[in-house]
Design a protein around this motif. Sequence first.
Motif, PDB file in Angstrom:
ATOM      1  N   CYS A 110       0.851  -1.191   0.000  1.00 35.66           N
ATOM      2  CA  CYS A 110       0.000   0.000   0.000  1.00 35.66           C
ATOM      3  C   CYS A 110       0.889   1.244   0.000  1.00 35.66           C
ATOM      4  O   CYS A 110       1.833   1.341   0.796  1.00 35.66           O
ATOM      5  CB  CYS A 110      -0.924   0.005   1.219  1.00 35.66           C
TER       6      CYS A 110
ATOM      7  N   CYS B  74       1.812  -1.077   4.325  1.00 38.39           N
ATOM      8  CA  CYS B  74       1.252  -2.409   4.630  1.00 38.39           C
ATOM      9  C   CYS B  74       1.357  -3.329   3.412  1.00 38.39           C
ATOM     10  O   CYS B  74       1.152  -2.904   2.274  1.00 38.39           O
ATOM     11  CB  CYS B  74      -0.220  -2.286   5.043  1.00 38.39           C
TER      12      CYS B  74
ATOM     13  N   LEU C 265      -0.212  -5.961   1.278  1.00 41.40           N
ATOM     14  CA  LEU C 265      -1.591  -6.376   1.008  1.00 41.40           C
ATOM     15  C   LEU C 265      -1.620  -7.658   0.194  1.00 41.40           C
ATOM     16  O   LEU C 265      -0.754  -7.881  -0.656  1.00 41.40           O
ATOM     17  CB  LEU C 265      -2.327  -5.291   0.219  1.00 41.40           C
TER      18      LEU C 265
ATOM     19  N   ASN D 263      -4.188  -5.073   5.277  1.00 46.12           N
ATOM     20  CA  ASN D 263      -4.328  -3.620   5.443  1.00 46.12           C
ATOM     21  C   ASN D 263      -4.615  -3.292   6.900  1.00 46.12           C
ATOM     22  O   ASN D 263      -5.328  -4.028   7.581  1.00 46.12           O
ATOM     23  CB  ASN D 263      -5.434  -3.073   4.539  1.00 46.12           C
ATOM     24  N   THR D 264      -4.049  -2.154   7.345  1.00 41.90           N
ATOM     25  CA  THR D 264      -4.280  -1.703   8.713  1.00 41.90           C
ATOM     26  C   THR D 264      -5.492  -0.772   8.785  1.00 41.90           C
ATOM     27  O   THR D 264      -6.062  -0.598   9.850  1.00 41.90           O
ATOM     28  CB  THR D 264      -3.016  -0.973   9.229  1.00 41.90           C
TER      29      THR D 264
ATOM     30  N   GLY E 152      -6.277   1.069   2.713  1.00 41.98           N
ATOM     31  CA  GLY E 152      -5.549  -0.041   2.098  1.00 41.98           C
ATOM     32  C   GLY E 152      -6.488  -0.962   1.333  1.00 41.98           C
ATOM     33  O   GLY E 152      -6.147  -1.461   0.256  1.00 41.98           O
ATOM     34  N   ASP E 153      -7.678  -1.177   1.884  1.00 44.93           N
ATOM     35  CA  ASP E 153      -8.679  -1.998   1.190  1.00 44.93           C
ATOM     36  C   ASP E 153      -9.059  -1.335  -0.133  1.00 44.93           C
ATOM     37  O   ASP E 153      -9.055  -1.979  -1.187  1.00 44.93           O
ATOM     38  CB  ASP E 153      -9.915  -2.160   2.092  1.00 44.93           C
TER      39      ASP E 153
END
Length: 122
Positions: A9, A16, A18, A33-34, A38-39
């Motif tokens: 990401c 992160c 992914l 993802n944190t 990120g999603d």
Amino acid sequence: MTEERHLTCINCPLGCQLTVSLENGQVAAVSGNTCPRGDDYGRKEVTHPTRIVCSSVRVMDGDMNMVSVKTASDIPKEKIFDICRAMRDVLVTAPVHIGDVIIPDVCGTGVNLVATREIARC
Ligand code: SF4
């Protein structure tokens, strides 16, 4: 058909790692993802990757001979090199103000290339 893509990401310095799971070419899940950004990034990156382009173009009669510019919003990633080529040919005349449109609808993206700093006339 199930497939996994592994990405980093780029939305913040945490970077992160992914994993995007695809089922028959459709995103089924994003993990690693944190935060929700990120999603969003993982889903978009495997289906329709985009970027904001930042660079600079030449200025005539200004107190500096270059002005920083960026696309006003994300553009399709595959247009980056076309936009870089278009910027190479640009010469703007000072004064330049933040937000001035340097190239409207740059490379047919529907997005303007805008100035991000002030250049006074000299
Ligand atoms: S998922 Fe969130 S916390 Fe992780 S790198 Fe992306 S923006 Fe940063």
